[in-house]
Design an enzyme around this catalytic site. Structure first.
Site, PDB file in Angstrom:
ATOM      1  N   ASP A   1       0.854  -1.185   0.000  1.00  0.00           N
ATOM      2  CA  ASP A   1       0.000   0.000   0.000  1.00  0.00           C
ATOM      3  C   ASP A   1       0.897   1.244   0.000  1.00  0.00           C
ATOM      4  O   ASP A   1       1.761   1.386   0.865  1.00  0.00           O
ATOM      5  CB  ASP A   1      -0.888  -0.025   1.247  1.00  0.00           C
ATOM      6  CG  ASP A   1      -1.958   1.056   1.230  1.00  0.00           C
ATOM      7  OD1 ASP A   1      -3.131   0.726   1.368  1.00  0.00           O
ATOM      8  OD2 ASP A   1      -1.602   2.242   1.092  1.00  0.00           O
TER       9      ASP A   1
ATOM     10  N   ASP B   1      -3.511   2.177  -5.459  1.00  0.00           N
ATOM     11  CA  ASP B   1      -2.256   2.173  -4.697  1.00  0.00           C
ATOM     12  C   ASP B   1      -2.069   0.929  -3.837  1.00  0.00           C
ATOM     13  O   ASP B   1      -1.199   0.900  -2.989  1.00  0.00           O
ATOM     14  CB  ASP B   1      -2.157   3.443  -3.822  1.00  0.00           C
ATOM     15  CG  ASP B   1      -2.780   3.283  -2.440  1.00  0.00           C
ATOM     16  OD1 ASP B   1      -3.832   2.639  -2.344  1.00  0.00           O
ATOM     17  OD2 ASP B   1      -2.185   3.804  -1.483  1.00  0.00           O
ATOM     18  N   GLU B   2      -2.881  -0.087  -4.076  1.00  0.00           N
ATOM     19  CA  GLU B   2      -2.918  -1.187  -3.117  1.00  0.00           C
ATOM     20  C   GLU B   2      -3.138  -2.520  -3.842  1.00  0.00           C
ATOM     21  O   GLU B   2      -3.972  -2.603  -4.737  1.00  0.00           O
ATOM     22  CB  GLU B   2      -4.102  -0.906  -2.187  1.00  0.00           C
ATOM     23  CG  GLU B   2      -4.265  -1.797  -1.040  1.00  0.00           C
ATOM     24  CD  GLU B   2      -5.595  -1.501  -0.322  1.00  0.00           C
ATOM     25  OE1 GLU B   2      -6.063  -2.375   0.393  1.00  0.00           O
ATOM     26  OE2 GLU B   2      -6.169  -0.408  -0.512  1.00  0.00           O
TER      27      GLU B   2
HETATM   28  P1  TTP Z   1      -5.228   4.925   0.965  1.00  0.00           P
HETATM   29  O1  TTP Z   1      -4.167   3.904   0.722  1.00  0.00           O
HETATM   30  O2  TTP Z   1      -6.365   4.557   1.846  1.00  0.00           O
HETATM   31  O3  TTP Z   1      -4.573   6.243   1.603  1.00  0.00           O
HETATM   32  P2  TTP Z   1      -3.195   6.924   1.303  1.00  0.00           P
HETATM   33  O4  TTP Z   1      -2.355   6.116   0.368  1.00  0.00           O
HETATM   34  O5  TTP Z   1      -3.433   8.342   0.868  1.00  0.00           O
HETATM   35  O6  TTP Z   1      -2.518   6.998   2.733  1.00  0.00           O
HETATM   36  P3  TTP Z   1      -1.877   5.795   3.602  1.00  0.00           P
HETATM   37  O7  TTP Z   1      -0.439   6.154   3.768  1.00  0.00           O
HETATM   38  O8  TTP Z   1      -2.621   5.797   4.872  1.00  0.00           O
HETATM   39  O9  TTP Z   1      -2.067   4.531   2.811  1.00  0.00           O
HETATM   40  O10 TTP Z   1      -5.829   5.399  -0.405  1.00  0.00           O
HETATM   41  C1  TTP Z   1      -5.023   5.544  -1.569  1.00  0.00           C
HETATM   42  C2  TTP Z   1      -5.468   6.738  -2.389  1.00  0.00           C
HETATM   43  O11 TTP Z   1      -6.839   6.613  -2.761  1.00  0.00           O
HETATM   44  C3  TTP Z   1      -5.362   8.039  -1.657  1.00  0.00           C
HETATM   45  O12 TTP Z   1      -4.073   8.640  -1.788  1.00  0.00           O
HETATM   46  C4  TTP Z   1      -6.457   8.872  -2.262  1.00  0.00           C
HETATM   47  C5  TTP Z   1      -7.482   7.867  -2.722  1.00  0.00           C
HETATM   48  N1  TTP Z   1      -8.628   7.852  -1.780  1.00  0.00           N
HETATM   49  C6  TTP Z   1      -9.728   8.622  -2.066  1.00  0.00           C
HETATM   50  O13 TTP Z   1      -9.797   9.275  -3.104  1.00  0.00           O
HETATM   51  N2  TTP Z   1     -10.776   8.627  -1.175  1.00  0.00           N
HETATM   52  C7  TTP Z   1     -10.758   7.924  -0.005  1.00  0.00           C
HETATM   53  O14 TTP Z   1     -11.722   7.973   0.787  1.00  0.00           O
HETATM   54  C8  TTP Z   1      -9.598   7.119   0.271  1.00  0.00           C
HETATM   55  C9  TTP Z   1      -9.525   6.325   1.561  1.00  0.00           C
HETATM   56  C10 TTP Z   1      -8.567   7.126  -0.633  1.00  0.00           C
HETATM   57 MG    MG Z   2      -2.115   4.065   0.652  1.00  0.00          MG
END
Ligand code: TTP
Ligand code: MG
Length: 358
Positions: free
Chosen positions: A12, A107-108
């Site tokens: 992630d 991203d995951e």
């Molecule tokens: P996430 O992996 O949940 O968050 P992140 O990568 O920004 O932060 P973390 O370090 O905690 O993993 O989500 C990945 C991307 O998806 C995030 O950068 C933006 C998008 N996203 C949205 O657009 N809306 C949302 O509600 C979430 C959770 C994520």
């Molecule tokens: Mg993330």
């Protein structure tokens, strides 16, 4: 009989959209930045940098609220096309290690490396190598979790963020879930959390006290998952996504076509059919290719790529003219038309959410 142990990696990206913005704009580095709707809009925060998280800002919070919490934060409109490019690069990195990949969002992803001989078969070393490769090829930081099932791999990737690495071994699984607050169980939302609390279940250890029939009374179908996970068991396989390269449809006409209007109408029908197939696979397409076979069997194809998913309304007369302007439509008889959709990607919630920013 117990199944052989699996080796699952969950990767992630850290603060994904925000990290891309900080990478590409030096003036955003080390600053609280918010990617999403602007503060004076009704939009929400898609994500924010770790600097902004210190103020209590998080994904899905109204941007107006984020502004209240941190007025000096920089608000940035998402550049989804760039995030998708990065996502494609990390996807290609994953494929260098295994074809058993379940992408969850841009991203995951989960990777099942049980059968991999790379890095002497060490999932830990594969995960660390992937993290390094992501950093060197994209300039971005990822966190990785390694475990023997999806549940623990996902939790592990979150344990040590940012730039995290965390391993939960089969021996540790039961003890790990025992102390895990029920609200942190992936898949347990606010409603289930409240129900669990009402039953006196605060963590995995409490959950383990419940029999399957009792859990079934309260949680129906989901009960089996809760029952097993309290014992550290999660047999869900990866839903491996095999890329299909293109989806199309074509028709040979009993009577040759000549008139522009007729050709346009036929192409629209073919596009409808192709779009339905794409939709059925929960994909969307960004490239449209039209094939024309003339009565003398000469054949041409013309393609057009869009930055947004192709929709029915997009093949209007002007797109059609643009594609076929030099083809002398109306001068030569046509026996076959085809429409192919490619550059296929999985529809994801994020994508639907991003539509709101447009
Ligand atoms: P996430 O992996 O949940 O968050 P992140 O990568 O920004 O932060 P973390 O370090 O905690 O993993 O989500 C990945 C991307 O998806 C995030 O950068 C933006 C998008 N996203 C949205 O657009 N809306 C949302 O509600 C979430 C959770 C994520
Ligand atoms: Mg993330």
């Amino acid at each position: 009989m117990s199944l052989p142990l699996r080796k699952i990696i969950h990767i992630d990206m850290d603060a994904f959209f925000a990290a891309v913005e900080q990478r590409d704009n030096p003036k955003y580095q080390n600053k609280p930045i918010i990617v999403g709707g602007l503060p004076n809009s009704r939009g929400v925060v898609a994500t924010c940098s770790y600097e902004a998280r210190k103020y209590g800002i998080h994904s899905a919070m109204p941007s107006s609220r984020a502004f209240q919490l941190c007025p000096q934060a920089l608000f940035i409109k998402p550049r989804l096309a760039v995030y998708k490019e990065v996502s494609a690069i990390i996807r290609q990195i994953f494929y260098q290690y295994t074809a058993n990949i379940e992408p969850i969002s841009l991203d995951e992803a989960y990777l099942d490396v049980s059968d991999s001989a790379l890095c002497q078969g060490s999932a830990t070393r594969i995960a660390q190598t992937i993290k390094q490769q992501i950093l060197s090829e994209t300039g971005l930081v990822a966190s990785a979790g390694v475990s023997y099932n999806k549940f623990f791999a996902k939790i592990a990737s979150d344990m040590d963020k940012p730039d995290g690495f965390y391993l939960i071994t089969p021996e540790q699984g039961v003890a790990f879930v025992a102390q895990l607050p029920i609200g942190k169980f992936h898949g347990v939302g606010k409603v289930t959390e409240r129900k669990m609390h009402a039953l006196g279940i605060q963590n995995g250890a409490d959950l383990e006290q419940f029999s399957l029939p009792v859990l079934q009374q309260h949680f129906g179908k989901a009960a089996l998952f809760y029952y097993q996970i309290a014992q550290g068991i999660d047999d869900r396989p990866l839903r491996v996504y095999r890329e299909s390269k293109s989806i199309g449809t074509e028709t040979t006409y009993a009577k040759d076509l000549k008139e522009g209007r007729e050709i346009y109408q036929q192409l629209t029908e073919l596009l409808d059919k192709a779009l339905l197939k794409v939709q059925a696979k929960k994909l969307y397409a960004r490239t449209l290719t039209i094939k024309i076979k003339y009565h003398d069997f000469q054949q041409i194809t013309r393609s057009l790529s869009f930055t947004k998913p192709i929709k029915k309304q997009m093949l209007n007369v002007s797109v059609f003219r643009q594609l076929l302007s030099k083809e002398g439509i109306g001068q030569s008889k046509i026996r076959l038309l085809g429409v192919t959709l490619s550059t296929l990607e999985k529809q994801s919630n994020y994508y639907q959410q991003m539509d709101m920013f447009d």
